[in-house]
Design an enzyme around this catalytic site. Structure first.
Site, PDB file in Angstrom:
ATOM      1  N   ASP A  14       0.866  -1.170   0.000  1.00 42.94           N
ATOM      2  CA  ASP A  14       0.000   0.000   0.000  1.00 42.94           C
ATOM      3  C   ASP A  14       0.908   1.227   0.000  1.00 42.94           C
ATOM      4  O   ASP A  14       2.098   1.135   0.355  1.00 42.94           O
ATOM      5  CB  ASP A  14      -0.892  -0.029   1.247  1.00 42.94           C
ATOM      6  N   ASP A  16      -0.100   5.221   0.860  1.00 50.23           N
ATOM      7  CA  ASP A  16      -0.310   6.206   1.923  1.00 50.23           C
ATOM      8  C   ASP A  16      -0.467   5.527   3.284  1.00 50.23           C
ATOM      9  O   ASP A  16      -1.344   4.684   3.475  1.00 50.23           O
ATOM     10  CB  ASP A  16      -1.559   7.034   1.611  1.00 50.23           C
ATOM     11  N   THR A 105      -2.563   1.069  -4.502  1.00 51.81           N
ATOM     12  CA  THR A 105      -3.084   2.213  -3.770  1.00 51.81           C
ATOM     13  C   THR A 105      -4.509   2.563  -4.173  1.00 51.81           C
ATOM     14  O   THR A 105      -4.914   2.320  -5.315  1.00 51.81           O
ATOM     15  CB  THR A 105      -2.176   3.443  -3.982  1.00 51.81           C
ATOM     16  N   SER A 106      -5.242   3.150  -3.231  1.00 47.86           N
ATOM     17  CA  SER A 106      -6.597   3.633  -3.527  1.00 47.86           C
ATOM     18  C   SER A 106      -6.575   5.016  -4.167  1.00 47.86           C
ATOM     19  O   SER A 106      -7.630   5.541  -4.530  1.00 47.86           O
ATOM     20  CB  SER A 106      -7.431   3.676  -2.242  1.00 47.86           C
ATOM     21  N   LYS A 136     -10.339  -1.185  -2.758  1.00 48.87           N
ATOM     22  CA  LYS A 136     -10.360  -1.774  -1.413  1.00 48.87           C
ATOM     23  C   LYS A 136     -11.637  -1.313  -0.690  1.00 48.87           C
ATOM     24  O   LYS A 136     -12.045  -0.182  -0.877  1.00 48.87           O
ATOM     25  CB  LYS A 136      -9.128  -1.307  -0.636  1.00 48.87           C
ATOM     26  N   ASP A 161      -1.690  -0.604   6.058  1.00 51.68           N
ATOM     27  CA  ASP A 161      -1.878   0.128   7.315  1.00 51.68           C
ATOM     28  C   ASP A 161      -3.339   0.344   7.658  1.00 51.68           C
ATOM     29  O   ASP A 161      -3.642   0.872   8.724  1.00 51.68           O
ATOM     30  CB  ASP A 161      -1.194   1.501   7.236  1.00 51.68           C
TER      31      ASP A 161
END
Length: 217
Positions: A14, A16, A105-106, A136, A161
């Site tokens: 991931d 951020d 990543t989103s 996600k 995270d």
């Protein structure tokens, strides 16, 4: 079986909160947007790791989602002043070397690009919000990353995270190493191993496969 007893074909990170600290940028951008629309910024709490459109739909379903998304995206892209690599990240990436790895990543491609560049992180394969229909906590982003790397998802280690990211990784069949950058250990309880940061573990490549184990004091 613990993570230390396994090796993996690839590592999926991931971004951020796992690779980069973008907290300042995220907070400033979303609060600015919320204030522009008389939205209580406190309603934004608890959405970390979710794609921006899902957050917008949750806190401001009355707004035009495309306009809101475009505005937030521009605010975040323009604000990377204090975006930096989190502890242990650069060492982990250096240790993995040429072994298969991807960022999952989103964020959108452009936002991921500027944040990774600001933090000095060079991972070529990046799966973003733009690449999947379902982000996600659905497994789609991790499944796509594994496909692009040519590996089985069950042979991948995900570093995350956020609870939504852990759920997505689990749904994809991946093993999970979680860091408590933005979530509590209880919130990350489905992970195989929970540490405070990637500085608490050691990555190494053995016969082309990646092993991770807790760093000894």
């Amino acid at each position: 079986m613990s993570l230390a007893d396994r090796t993996f074909a690839a590592v999926l990170f991931d971004n951020d909160g796992t690779l980069v600290d973008s907290t300042g940028s995220v907070t400033r951008s979303w609060v600015t947007w919320a204030q522009e629309h008389d939205i209580d910024p406190r309603t934004l709490v608890g959405h970390h790791g979710m794609p921006a459109p899902a957050i917008i739909a949750s806190v401001a379903p009355h707004l035009d989602p495309q306009q809101a998304f475009a505005r937030i995206e521009q605010l975040e892209v323009d604000d990377v002043e204090d975006v930096v690599a989190l502890p242990g990240v650069l060492d982990a990436i250096a240790a993995i070397g040429d072994a298969p790895a991807a960022v999952v990543t989103s964020a959108t491609h452009e936002l991921a690009r500027v944040r990774l560049a600001a933090a000095g992180i060079g991972i070529a394969q990046v799966v973003t919000f733009d690449d999947v229909e379902r982000g996600k906590p659905h497994p789609d982003p991790f499944l796509l990353a594994a496909q692009r790397l040519g590996v089985d998802p069950t042979d991948c280690l995900v570093c995350e995270d956020a609870p939504s990211g852990v759920a997505a990784a689990r749904a994809a069949g991946c093993s999970v190493l979680a860091v408590t950058t933005t979530s509590t250990p209880d919130e990350l309880g489905d992970a195989d191993l929970v540490v405070s940061s990637l500085a608490d573990v050691v990555f190494e490549v053995v016969d082309g496969r990646v092993r991770v184990h807790p760093r000894q004091p």
